[in-house]
Design a protein around this motif. Structure first.
Motif, PDB file in Angstrom:
ATOM      1  N   TYR A  65       8.718   5.646  10.347  1.00  0.00           N
ATOM      2  CA  TYR A  65       7.662   6.622  10.645  1.00  0.00           C
ATOM      3  C   TYR A  65       7.370   7.501   9.434  1.00  0.00           C
ATOM      4  N   ALA A  66       8.425   7.894   8.714  1.00  0.00           N
ATOM      5  CA  ALA A  66       8.243   8.705   7.505  1.00  0.00           C
ATOM      6  C   ALA A  66       7.456   7.915   6.459  1.00  0.00           C
ATOM      7  N   PHE A  67       7.752   6.627   6.334  1.00  0.00           N
ATOM      8  CA  PHE A  67       7.006   5.790   5.389  1.00  0.00           C
ATOM      9  C   PHE A  67       5.535   5.689   5.796  1.00  0.00           C
ATOM     10  N   LEU A  68       5.280   5.520   7.086  1.00  0.00           N
ATOM     11  CA  LEU A  68       3.893   5.455   7.566  1.00  0.00           C
ATOM     12  C   LEU A  68       3.148   6.747   7.226  1.00  0.00           C
ATOM     13  N   GLN A  69       3.799   7.875   7.432  1.00  0.00           N
ATOM     14  CA  GLN A  69       3.155   9.148   7.109  1.00  0.00           C
ATOM     15  C   GLN A  69       2.960   9.284   5.609  1.00  0.00           C
ATOM     16  N   HIS A  70       3.893   8.745   4.824  1.00  0.00           N
ATOM     17  CA  HIS A  70       3.784   8.793   3.372  1.00  0.00           C
ATOM     18  C   HIS A  70       2.563   8.008   2.879  1.00  0.00           C
ATOM     19  N   VAL A  71       2.241   6.903   3.539  1.00  0.00           N
ATOM     20  CA  VAL A  71       1.073   6.110   3.124  1.00  0.00           C
ATOM     21  C   VAL A  71      -0.205   6.572   3.817  1.00  0.00           C
ATOM     22  N   GLY A  72      -0.104   7.638   4.607  1.00  0.00           N
ATOM     23  CA  GLY A  72      -1.311   8.216   5.184  1.00  0.00           C
ATOM     24  C   GLY A  72      -1.603   7.834   6.618  1.00  0.00           C
ATOM     25  N   ILE A  73      -0.692   7.172   7.293  1.00  0.00           N
ATOM     26  CA  ILE A  73      -0.904   6.800   8.690  1.00  0.00           C
ATOM     27  C   ILE A  73      -0.176   7.835   9.543  1.00  0.00           C
ATOM     28  N   ARG A  74      -0.925   8.575  10.339  1.00  0.00           N
ATOM     29  CA  ARG A  74      -0.354   9.676  11.119  1.00  0.00           C
ATOM     30  C   ARG A  74       0.117   9.239  12.500  1.00  0.00           C
ATOM     31  N   SER A  75      -0.094   8.002  12.854  1.00  0.00           N
ATOM     32  CA  SER A  75       0.297   7.509  14.173  1.00  0.00           C
ATOM     33  C   SER A  75       1.757   7.089  14.155  1.00  0.00           C
ATOM     34  N   ASN A  76       2.394   7.164  15.296  1.00  0.00           N
ATOM     35  CA  ASN A  76       3.768   6.681  15.432  1.00  0.00           C
ATOM     36  C   ASN A  76       3.764   5.236  15.909  1.00  0.00           C
ATOM     37  N   LEU A  77       3.199   4.374  15.116  1.00  0.00           N
ATOM     38  CA  LEU A  77       3.161   2.956  15.458  1.00  0.00           C
ATOM     39  C   LEU A  77       4.565   2.366  15.343  1.00  0.00           C
ATOM     40  N   ASN A  78       4.844   1.390  16.175  1.00  0.00           N
ATOM     41  CA  ASN A  78       6.130   0.699  16.124  1.00  0.00           C
ATOM     42  C   ASN A  78       5.897  -0.642  15.429  1.00  0.00           C
ATOM     43  N   LEU A  79       5.830  -0.602  14.102  1.00  0.00           N
ATOM     44  CA  LEU A  79       5.534  -1.800  13.327  1.00  0.00           C
ATOM     45  C   LEU A  79       6.825  -2.521  12.936  1.00  0.00           C
ATOM     46  N   ASN A  80       6.742  -3.861  12.908  1.00  0.00           N
ATOM     47  CA  ASN A  80       7.906  -4.602  12.416  1.00  0.00           C
ATOM     48  C   ASN A  80       7.861  -4.625  10.893  1.00  0.00           C
ATOM     49  N   LEU A  81       8.887  -5.204  10.280  1.00  0.00           N
ATOM     50  CA  LEU A  81       8.985  -5.154   8.823  1.00  0.00           C
ATOM     51  C   LEU A  81       7.887  -5.948   8.125  1.00  0.00           C
ATOM     52  N   THR A  82       7.449  -7.020   8.734  1.00  0.00           N
ATOM     53  CA  THR A  82       6.364  -7.807   8.136  1.00  0.00           C
ATOM     54  C   THR A  82       5.094  -6.971   8.084  1.00  0.00           C
ATOM     55  N   GLU A  83       4.819  -6.257   9.170  1.00  0.00           N
ATOM     56  CA  GLU A  83       3.625  -5.403   9.206  1.00  0.00           C
ATOM     57  C   GLU A  83       3.765  -4.230   8.236  1.00  0.00           C
ATOM     58  N   LEU A  84       4.965  -3.670   8.131  1.00  0.00           N
ATOM     59  CA  LEU A  84       5.185  -2.596   7.167  1.00  0.00           C
ATOM     60  C   LEU A  84       5.001  -3.090   5.735  1.00  0.00           C
ATOM     61  N   SER A  85       5.410  -4.320   5.470  1.00  0.00           N
ATOM     62  CA  SER A  85       5.315  -4.854   4.105  1.00  0.00           C
ATOM     63  C   SER A  85       3.865  -4.952   3.648  1.00  0.00           C
ATOM     64  N   ARG A  86       2.939  -5.064   4.595  1.00  0.00           N
ATOM     65  CA  ARG A  86       1.511  -5.114   4.234  1.00  0.00           C
ATOM     66  C   ARG A  86       1.008  -3.769   3.710  1.00  0.00           C
ATOM     67  N   LEU A  87       1.768  -2.715   4.004  1.00  0.00           N
ATOM     68  CA  LEU A  87       1.379  -1.381   3.559  1.00  0.00           C
ATOM     69  C   LEU A  87       2.044  -1.006   2.239  1.00  0.00           C
ATOM     70  N   VAL A  88       2.896  -1.897   1.720  1.00  0.00           N
ATOM     71  CA  VAL A  88       3.569  -1.669   0.438  1.00  0.00           C
ATOM     72  C   VAL A  88       2.760  -2.380  -0.639  1.00  0.00           C
ATOM     73  N   PHE A  89       2.337  -1.609  -1.641  1.00  0.00           N
ATOM     74  CA  PHE A  89       1.445  -2.192  -2.657  1.00  0.00           C
ATOM     75  C   PHE A  89       2.163  -2.532  -3.953  1.00  0.00           C
ATOM     76  N   ASP A  90       3.326  -1.951  -4.175  1.00  0.00           N
ATOM     77  CA  ASP A  90       4.096  -2.287  -5.355  1.00  0.00           C
ATOM     78  C   ASP A  90       4.754  -3.652  -5.118  1.00  0.00           C
ATOM     79  N   PRO A  91       4.463  -4.651  -5.979  1.00  0.00           N
ATOM     80  CA  PRO A  91       5.000  -6.001  -5.742  1.00  0.00           C
ATOM     81  C   PRO A  91       6.529  -6.064  -5.696  1.00  0.00           C
TER      82      PRO A  91
END
Length: 166
Positions: A65-91
């Protein structure tokens, strides 16, 4: 950074699951050696590890949740790691996250297989114990000698090798 905390928690989760996997191997041998005291000790250690894993899971959820807020998503989504990885832009970070995800997934899969095997071993042990008890005590309506069918009421059931009337 929030992603670093999440990656560290995933590593710790994998380590805890690897410890559970090691205990599962010891448990297998303990079951096969029929060491009840050892089995109780292993189960106590597993219980402590499960408590730790539960705490790490809660921390992982908070870190996600802290990572989601860090990337600008204010919702408490329950994302799995694959979905979270789509929000990581550093290769490099993305690759590290996907590697940890694969490693943890593999560890959990191996642990599940080991637990299934141990469950089958315990079931076989219980079946053997039940069979052994039936041989020693006998079944109440089990006749060992021939009786004429008309003498049903006159036959007493054999109590087995042990007389349970005390």
């Amino acid at each position: 950074m929030a992603l670093t905390k999440l990656l560290e928690l995933l590593e710790r989760l994998d380590e805890a699951h690897l410890q559970m996997l090691d205990l599962a191997a010891v448990k297998k041998q303990t079951i096969m050696d029929n060491k009840v005291d050892g089995l109780i000790d292993i189960m106590n250690r597993e219980s402590k590890l499960m408590k730790l894993i539960g705490q790490l899971e809660e921390q992982r959820t908070e870190a996600a949740y802290a990572f989601l807020q860090h990337v600008g998503i204010r919702s408490n989504l329950n994302l799995n790691l694959t979905e979270l990885s789509r929000l990581v832009f550093d290769p490099e970070d993305k690759l590290r996250l996907l590697q940890i995800q694969q490693k943890l997934s593999d560890t959990v899969r191996r642990l599940k297989k080991a637990n299934e095997l141990n469950q089958k071993l315990i079931e076989q042990s219980l079946t053997f114990i039940d069979y052994s008890l039936d041989l020693l005590v006998g079944r109440p309506n089990q006749d060992f000698t021939y009786h004429h069918p008309s003498d049903k009421g006159n036959s007493a059931a054999r109590p087995g090798l042990f007389d349970t009337r005390g």
